[in-house]
Write a protein that holds these residues in place. Structure first.
Motif, PDB file in Angstrom:
ATOM      1  N   ARG A  25       0.847  -1.205   0.000  1.00  0.00           N
ATOM      2  CA  ARG A  25       0.000   0.000   0.000  1.00  0.00           C
ATOM      3  C   ARG A  25       0.874   1.243   0.000  1.00  0.00           C
ATOM      4  N   PRO A  26       0.954   1.903  -1.169  1.00  0.00           N
ATOM      5  CA  PRO A  26       1.750   3.130  -1.240  1.00  0.00           C
ATOM      6  C   PRO A  26       1.167   4.213  -0.329  1.00  0.00           C
ATOM      7  N   TRP A  27       2.009   5.129   0.144  1.00  0.00           N
ATOM      8  CA  TRP A  27       1.544   6.204   1.035  1.00  0.00           C
ATOM      9  C   TRP A  27       0.569   7.136   0.328  1.00  0.00           C
ATOM     10  N   THR A  28       0.558   7.138  -1.004  1.00  0.00           N
ATOM     11  CA  THR A  28      -0.329   8.012  -1.773  1.00  0.00           C
ATOM     12  C   THR A  28      -1.705   7.403  -1.996  1.00  0.00           C
ATOM     13  N   SER A  29      -1.906   6.177  -1.523  1.00  0.00           N
ATOM     14  CA  SER A  29      -3.139   5.474  -1.884  1.00  0.00           C
ATOM     15  C   SER A  29      -3.875   4.978  -0.642  1.00  0.00           C
ATOM     16  N   GLU A  30      -5.196   4.889  -0.774  1.00  0.00           N
ATOM     17  CA  GLU A  30      -6.031   4.368   0.323  1.00  0.00           C
ATOM     18  C   GLU A  30      -6.001   2.853   0.344  1.00  0.00           C
ATOM     19  N   ARG A  31      -5.686   2.268  -0.828  1.00  0.00           N
ATOM     20  CA  ARG A  31      -5.826   0.813  -0.951  1.00  0.00           C
ATOM     21  C   ARG A  31      -4.510   0.128  -1.301  1.00  0.00           C
ATOM     22  N   ALA A  32      -4.442  -1.151  -0.923  1.00  0.00           N
ATOM     23  CA  ALA A  32      -3.286  -1.961  -1.332  1.00  0.00           C
ATOM     24  C   ALA A  32      -3.419  -2.284  -2.821  1.00  0.00           C
ATOM     25  N   THR A  33      -2.291  -2.542  -3.465  1.00  0.00           N
ATOM     26  CA  THR A  33      -2.313  -2.821  -4.901  1.00  0.00           C
ATOM     27  C   THR A  33      -1.368  -3.964  -5.254  1.00  0.00           C
ATOM     28  N   ARG A  34      -1.700  -4.637  -6.360  1.00  0.00           N
ATOM     29  CA  ARG A  34      -0.806  -5.648  -6.916  1.00  0.00           C
ATOM     30  C   ARG A  34      -0.315  -5.223  -8.299  1.00  0.00           C
ATOM     31  N   SER A  35      -0.389  -3.935  -8.597  1.00  0.00           N
ATOM     32  CA  SER A  35      -0.019  -3.453  -9.927  1.00  0.00           C
ATOM     33  C   SER A  35       1.423  -3.839 -10.277  1.00  0.00           C
ATOM     34  N   PRO A  36       1.658  -4.323 -11.511  1.00  0.00           N
ATOM     35  CA  PRO A  36       3.029  -4.664 -11.909  1.00  0.00           C
ATOM     36  C   PRO A  36       3.919  -3.436 -12.088  1.00  0.00           C
ATOM     37  N   PHE A  37       3.323  -2.229 -12.056  1.00  0.00           N
ATOM     38  CA  PHE A  37       4.145  -1.016 -12.129  1.00  0.00           C
ATOM     39  C   PHE A  37       4.599  -0.577 -10.734  1.00  0.00           C
ATOM     40  N   VAL A  38       3.926  -1.120  -9.709  1.00  0.00           N
ATOM     41  CA  VAL A  38       4.267  -0.737  -8.329  1.00  0.00           C
ATOM     42  C   VAL A  38       5.313  -1.698  -7.774  1.00  0.00           C
ATOM     43  N   LEU A  39       5.024  -2.994  -7.845  1.00  0.00           N
ATOM     44  CA  LEU A  39       6.018  -4.008  -7.454  1.00  0.00           C
ATOM     45  C   LEU A  39       6.040  -5.063  -8.566  1.00  0.00           C
ATOM     46  N   PRO A  40       6.830  -4.828  -9.602  1.00  0.00           N
ATOM     47  CA  PRO A  40       6.805  -5.722 -10.771  1.00  0.00           C
ATOM     48  C   PRO A  40       7.272  -7.132 -10.418  1.00  0.00           C
TER      49      PRO A  40
END
Ligand SMILES: C[S@@+](CC[C@H](N)C(=O)[O-])C[C@H]1O[C@@H](n2cnc3c(N)ncnc32)[C@H](O)[C@@H]1O
Length: 217
Positions: A4-19
């Motif tokens: 969960r990036p500090w800029t976001s309310e939600r956790a993510t599995r985006s391949p651009f965030v943690l490829p």
């Protein structure tokens, strides 16, 4: 992997965030094509012999550029083993490690310059990341942090721009740790430059970590 990036309310599995995996490698190819690093390299203006650390090097577009500068040492950390593999193929002489902005694994004051492009908004904690960047930057050394934005962001990158309050939060967090903080609107990036105070900086005099606690988002 989820984060969960500090800029976001939600956790993510985006391949651009943690490829990771195939999606991560495909995202890495897109990053190489879309994220132009020329202006950052010019703004950083590496001088002969300088030790440079890139945080969140991704597929290695900037690392490859840094290797062509007169830097004495080029290092990087990124949490993604896939990105390490892609970047290492492009920059055989760089010291590329798996690590994060919050925990680089490098020693105190090891670097003359620390740079991070399109990664700062993805860190789980802005404050912990900047504390660590300050720790590994030598007194008098410089830091450059850039994120999608600037004067003419390409259409595909516009949705990644940060709102003003989050850009202000980056700038304020830099001011609490560094001196000479400036904001630059490049053609497709908003970049912040800063310098670590030669005496340790306004907060640094009280000791690293003290008074620099993470603020609630
Ligand atoms: C959008 S990519 C940008 C890659 C590269 N800097 C570029 O401009 O093409 C974001 C990168 O930040 C990395 N990243 C995510 N969380 C991070 C963290 N906490 N510390 C350092 N890097 C991180 C990701 O693994 C990914 O490689």
């Amino acid at each position: 992997m989820e984060t969960r990036p500090w800029t976001s309310e939600r956790a993510t599995r985006s391949p651009f965030v943690l490829p990771s995996g195939l999606r991560g490698r495909l995202a890495g190819r897109l990053m190489l094509r879309m994220n132009k690093q020329d202006e950052v390299a010019r703004l950083l203006a590496v001088r002969p012999g300088e030790r440079v650390l890139e945080i969140g090097y991704g597929p290695g577009g900037l690392i490859r550029r840094l290797e062509r500068t007169p830097a004495g040492r080029v290092c990087g950390v990124d949490p993604s083993p896939e990105m390490r593999g892609m970047a290492a193929r492009r920059a055989a002489d760089a010291d590329l490690r798996v690590g994060t902005a919050e925990d680089t694994g490098f020693g105190d004051a090891e670097f003359d310059c620390v740079v991070s492009v399109n990664s700062v908004a993805l860190w789980p904690c802005l404050e912990s990341g900047l504390d660590e960047l300050r720790r590994v930057t030598r007194p008098g050394g410089r830091v450059l942090i850039a994120w999608h934005g600037g004067r003419r962001p390409p259409r595909a990158a516009r949705k990644f721009r940060l709102p003003d309050d989050q850009l202000d939060r980056i700038e304020e967090a830099l001011r609490r740790r560094f001196t000479d903080v400036d904001r630059h609107e490049l053609s497709d990036l908003t970049a912040f430059t800063a310098r670590r105070d030669r005496q340790g900086g306004p907060e640094g005099r009280r000791g690293a970590g003290q008074g620099l606690r993470a603020r609630p988002p």
